[in-house]
Each structure stands twice: as C-alpha cells, then as structure tokens.
Design a protein around this motif. Structure first.
Motif, PDB file in Angstrom:
ATOM      1  N   GLU A  55       0.835  -1.202   0.000  1.00  0.00           N
ATOM      2  CA  GLU A  55       0.000   0.000   0.000  1.00  0.00           C
ATOM      3  C   GLU A  55       0.869   1.250   0.000  1.00  0.00           C
ATOM      4  OE1 GLU A  55      -3.496   0.437   0.123  1.00  0.00           O
ATOM      5  OE2 GLU A  55      -3.410  -1.652  -0.516  1.00  0.00           O
ATOM      6  N   PRO A  56       0.471   2.267  -0.764  1.00  0.00           N
ATOM      7  CA  PRO A  56       1.230   3.527  -0.741  1.00  0.00           C
ATOM      8  C   PRO A  56       1.152   4.181   0.638  1.00  0.00           C
ATOM      9  CG  PRO A  56      -0.462   3.543  -2.470  1.00  0.00           C
ATOM     10  CD  PRO A  56      -0.655   2.299  -1.672  1.00  0.00           C
TER      11      PRO A  56
ATOM     12  N   ARG B 226      -1.582  10.606  -0.374  1.00  0.00           N
ATOM     13  CA  ARG B 226      -0.654   9.481  -0.248  1.00  0.00           C
ATOM     14  C   ARG B 226       0.355   9.491  -1.389  1.00  0.00           C
ATOM     15  NH1 ARG B 226      -2.124   6.326  -4.411  1.00  0.00           N
ATOM     16  NH2 ARG B 226      -4.293   5.894  -4.927  1.00  0.00           N
ATOM     17  N   ASP B 227       1.353   8.630  -1.228  1.00  0.00           N
ATOM     18  CA  ASP B 227       2.275   8.383  -2.332  1.00  0.00           C
ATOM     19  C   ASP B 227       1.492   7.764  -3.483  1.00  0.00           C
ATOM     20  OD1 ASP B 227       4.466   9.348  -0.912  1.00  0.00           O
ATOM     21  OD2 ASP B 227       5.204   7.360  -0.367  1.00  0.00           O
ATOM     22  N   TRP B 228       2.108   7.746  -4.639  1.00  0.00           N
ATOM     23  CA  TRP B 228       1.479   7.185  -5.833  1.00  0.00           C
ATOM     24  C   TRP B 228       1.663   5.681  -5.882  1.00  0.00           C
ATOM     25  CZ3 TRP B 228      -1.474  10.184  -8.864  1.00  0.00           C
ATOM     26  CH2 TRP B 228      -1.347  11.569  -8.693  1.00  0.00           C
ATOM     27  N   ALA B 229       0.682   4.993  -6.432  1.00  0.00           N
ATOM     28  CA  ALA B 229       0.756   3.555  -6.683  1.00  0.00           C
ATOM     29  C   ALA B 229       0.913   3.342  -8.189  1.00  0.00           C
ATOM     30  CB  ALA B 229      -0.517   2.867  -6.185  1.00  0.00           C
TER      31      ALA B 229
ATOM     32  N   ASP C  80      -2.052   3.830 -10.319  1.00  0.00           N
ATOM     33  CA  ASP C  80      -2.556   5.183 -10.573  1.00  0.00           C
ATOM     34  C   ASP C  80      -2.163   5.704 -11.951  1.00  0.00           C
ATOM     35  OD1 ASP C  80      -3.596   5.302  -7.947  1.00  0.00           O
ATOM     36  OD2 ASP C  80      -1.722   6.163  -7.168  1.00  0.00           O
TER      37      ASP C  80
ATOM     38  N   ASN D 236       7.453   9.699  -6.596  1.00  0.00           N
ATOM     39  CA  ASN D 236       7.666   8.895  -5.394  1.00  0.00           C
ATOM     40  C   ASN D 236       9.096   9.018  -4.874  1.00  0.00           C
ATOM     41  OD1 ASN D 236       5.060   8.027  -4.882  1.00  0.00           O
ATOM     42  ND2 ASN D 236       5.267   6.182  -6.121  1.00  0.00           N
TER      43      ASN D 236
END
Length: 176
Positions: free
Chosen positions: A2-3, A15-18, A21, A59
């Motif tokens: 998970e980010p 949040r951070d990117w996944a 995305d 990221n």
C-alpha cells in the motif's frame, strides 16, 4: 504494498502514488485544460509510459519530507482526484531548489473541479508543512487561472502581486 499515507482530511487521503494510478495520471495530464496552467512551457502528456515515469519521479521526491508530490484520493468516489504538492521553489538564478522558499500547488482532473477538493488538499499540505517546521509557504498561479486564484483566497493566502521570479513565467504570487 500500500502507498504511504501522508495526511488525511474529511474527504481525502493524500498518499504516495501507486503503480495502479498510472491510467489516472495520464488522464489528468493529457488534458490541455489541466496542462495549460503548468510550467513555463505548458505541454500535455502524450503517452501512457510517461505517466509511469512521472510516478516514479514523484515517489522518489516523496522520500524528502516534508516535501512531496502526492496523489489526492477521494474516499467518496474511490478515485485519484488529482495531485497536491509541497516543493521547494526553484532558485531564480540557477533553477536549483532555492532559498528555502516552498510552494504549495494542486492539479486536479476536471471531474473533480468545483467541489472544494483542491482547497481541502492544499490546506492539508500547508498544515503538513507547518507541522514539519516550515514558517511560510508560497503559491504561484498564472494570472488568468481564476479557479486557482480563488483557491489561494479561500486558503487565506496573502497576495504578493505578480512576479517573474520563478518558472520563467509571469505569475501571481501568494504567501501564508
């Protein structure tokens, strides 16, 4: 995996990117109505692979707290609504990260416009920066970007007037 969540608001998870995305990043930044406000020489994103590369860069940037370029995930729609950023402004003399001046910014998909999400995300980013010890935060906006000028006002930012100091463009500058 998970980010990492950076902060949350009533409606948003920032949040951070996944990797997942990427399609949404491409859909946001391929649109002229979004890209026209960004950078000294605005350009749309032209291919899906560019989205993957930009997610990797963002990221990496997110590893330098309190700075980052984060995904704004809207709980109600289970969608990434856009991007919020808290980054050093470039030094006007050489383009490197500048003199301790920090910018808050936002880029949202048109389907997320007009619902206060940019203001909510930016307010959270400003709080995140102040909690980390920043004493002041700027915003810079193209003079004809009425929506972003309104966000600055809703955030309680003080207008400093027009400047060509950053990004090689004449911009309205704000401070909080």
């Amino acid at each position: 995996m998970e980010p990492k969540v950076v902060y949350e608001t009533d409606r948003l998870v920032v949040r951070d990117w996944a990797a997942a995305d990427g399609d949404r990043v491409f859909d946001i930044y391929r649109r002229w109505e979004v890209a026209r406000w960004l950078g000294a020489d605005p350009k749309v994103m032209t291919d899906r692979d560019s989205a993957n590369r930009v997610i990797e860069r963002w990221n990496e940037r997110n590893q330098e707290p309190p700075y980052g370029i984060w995904a704004v995930y809207e709980r109600a729609t289970s969608t990434v609504a856009g991007t919020v950023l808290l980054v050093p402004l470039p030094d006007p003399s050489d383009g490197t990260d500048g003199r301790g001046e920090v910018e808050v910014g936002w880029h949202f998909h048109p389907d997320a416009w007009g619902r206060g999400l940019a203001t909510e995300a930016a307010r959270g980013a400003i709080g995140h920066g102040f909690k980390a010890g920043l004493s002041h935060i700027y915003a810079v906006v193209r003079p004809d970007n009425g929506a972003s000028l309104a966000v600055c006002r809703r955030l309680g930012m003080r207008s400093l007037g027009r400047t060509s100091r950053w990004y090689g463009a004449e911009l309205e500058s704000f401070l909080i």
